[in-house]
Design a protein around this motif. Structure first.
Motif, PDB file in Angstrom:
ATOM      1  N   VAL A  79       0.864  -1.181   0.000  1.00  0.00           N
ATOM      2  CA  VAL A  79       0.000   0.000   0.000  1.00  0.00           C
ATOM      3  C   VAL A  79       0.898   1.228   0.000  1.00  0.00           C
ATOM      4  O   VAL A  79       2.091   1.139   0.326  1.00  0.00           O
ATOM      5  N   TRP A  80       0.323   2.390  -0.344  1.00  0.00           N
ATOM      6  CA  TRP A  80       1.122   3.613  -0.387  1.00  0.00           C
ATOM      7  C   TRP A  80       0.274   4.822  -0.051  1.00  0.00           C
ATOM      8  O   TRP A  80      -0.967   4.782  -0.099  1.00  0.00           O
ATOM      9  N   ASP A  81       0.971   5.906   0.321  1.00  0.00           N
ATOM     10  CA  ASP A  81       0.260   7.149   0.614  1.00  0.00           C
ATOM     11  C   ASP A  81       0.281   8.061  -0.607  1.00  0.00           C
ATOM     12  O   ASP A  81       0.756   7.678  -1.692  1.00  0.00           O
ATOM     13  N   HIS A  82      -0.239   9.265  -0.457  1.00  0.00           N
ATOM     14  CA  HIS A  82      -0.358  10.183  -1.592  1.00  0.00           C
ATOM     15  C   HIS A  82       0.987  10.720  -2.056  1.00  0.00           C
ATOM     16  O   HIS A  82       1.096  11.253  -3.169  1.00  0.00           O
ATOM     17  N   GLU A  83       1.998  10.613  -1.224  1.00  0.00           N
ATOM     18  CA  GLU A  83       3.327  11.103  -1.597  1.00  0.00           C
ATOM     19  C   GLU A  83       4.197  10.009  -2.190  1.00  0.00           C
ATOM     20  O   GLU A  83       5.361  10.233  -2.506  1.00  0.00           O
ATOM     21  N   GLY A  84       3.631   8.797  -2.310  1.00  0.00           N
ATOM     22  CA  GLY A  84       4.358   7.712  -2.951  1.00  0.00           C
ATOM     23  C   GLY A  84       5.155   6.832  -2.012  1.00  0.00           C
ATOM     24  O   GLY A  84       5.846   5.914  -2.471  1.00  0.00           O
TER      25      GLY A  84
END
Length: 450
Positions: free
Chosen positions: A55-60
């Motif tokens: 999984v990842w966040d909006h900043e990569g």
């Protein structure tokens, strides 16, 4: 209206100036009320997307997900076959009343009972695992004409009225509004309540304890024994050989139904379609949720033995939900179970546990004195951490908080509970991903934690 309410409509300059991670955190802080939490100090991890075991966040920033979120994403994140199934159903029919017949619902039920033991041909669909257990309890009481339900102290069965009171841990105490629940101790050899030193003794004494509880409560008052096939949140507590068989025998002796809660362990988690298959035991009712569709759409249910289902051929079952058998959930079940079958995903979980994850965790235990015990199977494991191996004293909460922080800092998303790390990746996890996670656990456990 809060400040964030007036500044977060799509397209405003404030939105543009905020990074999406910050925006997500601000919206969450302002408007989302989280479960099992004091709200003031929360700062949840931001997750924007996922694929497979990552999984990842909006900043990569990407994390290797060894929590499967809440031990439910068995098929991995964004499996294309399941997404396709949901989209196709959404284009055809998004919702329909549970009183109707719907092809997706029938197909989902058939796929579930095809994997259940002989003598199970009906499924009652719910919105999740808690209301699955709630309705199984209801069925057991109606079938037997009895009221009491026995369940273990080390257990979790959900957060609805009867399900939370059936739960054995601290969460039931502020929620004890339901009637007719009695708890007993299940087997847990590492911290035995029965002064046992071998699995055989633990099994024998745990069964004797259960029979005494049955006798003391009055067997003719007891409708059901409700057990997780393998207690999950309580610690991946592997029942000793013969325990479930012994419980089944006690239930038969006293005319009590056996409900096995497969919400966390069902549909591949242990390397089998159902965890209880390893014991050879057949329950009377089976509850499920989580892994049946990996949580892509909320769903759960009760798989009902023919003898109990027959009670309601001419008698009204007094239970129902608006979204029982919701078409999008049903389509996700069909797609998930077909993909798991076609791709050998359950077999992969079994192989990973036996050949890669189990041996790897055992090697960590041999290396690190902080590990008191490793236990599990398939992709369902726990590392129990202790301050002293001799006394088996659990590590302090501050130690666990640091371990969680250190694991996240190394881009591994953990499941941390009490003094344990639960090692519960998706069933699609690869050898290389397990090796990556084991290296991270090793690095963190090498730190000066005590």
């Amino acid at each position: 209206m809060t400040d964030i309410d007036s500044t977060t409509d799509t397209g405003t300059s404030t939105d543009t100036e905020l990074g999406l991670n910050d925006l997500t955190t601000r919206l969450d802080k302002a408007h989302v009320f989280h479960s099992w939490s004091a709200q003031g100090a929360l700062k949840p991890l931001v997750i924007a997307g996922g694929l497979g075991c990552r999984v990842w966040d909006h900043e990569g920033r990407t994390y290797l997900d060894f929590s499967s979120q809440l031990v439910n994403v068995n098929i991995g994140h964004q499996h294309p076959a399941v997404i396709k199934g949901i989209i196709e159903q959404a284009q055809l029919l998004t919702t329909i009343a549970p009183s109707t017949a719907n092809l997706a619902r029938g197909e989902a039920a058939k796929r579930i009972v095809d994997r259940a033991p002989d003598g199970f041909n009906k499924v009652f669909f719910t919105n999740g695992g808690a209301d699955a257990n709630e309705n199984a309890i209801r069925m057991a009481r109606l079938h037997t004409g009895r009221d009491t339900v026995l369940s273990t102290y080390r257990s979790y069965h959900g957060n609805t009225g009867a399900a939370i009171v059936a739960t054995g841990d601290w969460r039931r105490i502020p929620n004890e509004f339901a009637r007719g629940h009695v708890h007993f101790f299940g087997p847990y050899l590492y911290r035995s309540e029965f002064w046992a030193r071998t699995p055989e003794r633990e099994c024998e004494r745990a069964l004797q304890h259960l029979e005494r509880v049955i006798q003391s409560e009055g067997a003719t008052s007891i409708a059901a024994v409700l057990l997780e096939s393998i207690p999950g949140t309580a610690g991946v507590l592997m029942p000793p050989p013969g325990y479930l068989t012994g419980v089944r025998a006690l239930c038969d002796k006293y005319g009590i139904l056996l409900i096995l809660d497969e919400v966390m362990v069902g549909f591949g988690r242990t390397g089998r379609w159902f965890a209880f298959e390893g014991s050879g035991v057949v329950p009377d009712l089976i509850t499920f949720a989580k892994g049946v569709n990996s949580g892509y759409v909320p769903v759960g249910g009760v798989i009902i033995s023919d003898a109990i289902a027959a009670d309601f051929d001419t008698t009204v079952f007094p239970g129902g939900l608006t979204y029982s058998g919701h078409p999008l959930a049903m389509a996700s079940i069909v797609a998930a179970l077909d993909a798991m079958e076609d791709e050998g995903i359950v077999e992969n979980a079994a192989r990973i546990g036996a050949d890669v994850l189990g041996p790897g965790l055992t090697a960590l235990a041999e290396k690190h004195p902080i590990i008191g015990e490793v236990r599990g199977e398939g992709v369902f494991w726990a590392i129990e951490l202790v301050a002293d191996r001799e006394t088996r004293a659990p590590v302090a909460p501050a130690v666990m908080a640091r371990i969680k922080t250190e694991l996240l800092a190394r881009n591994l998303l953990p499941f941390v509970q009490d003094n344990r790390i639960h090692v519960v990746p998706p069933c699609v996890v690869t050898d290389d991903e397990v090796a990556e996670a084991l290296a991270i656990y090793d690095e963190v456990l090498c730190l000066d934690l005590l």
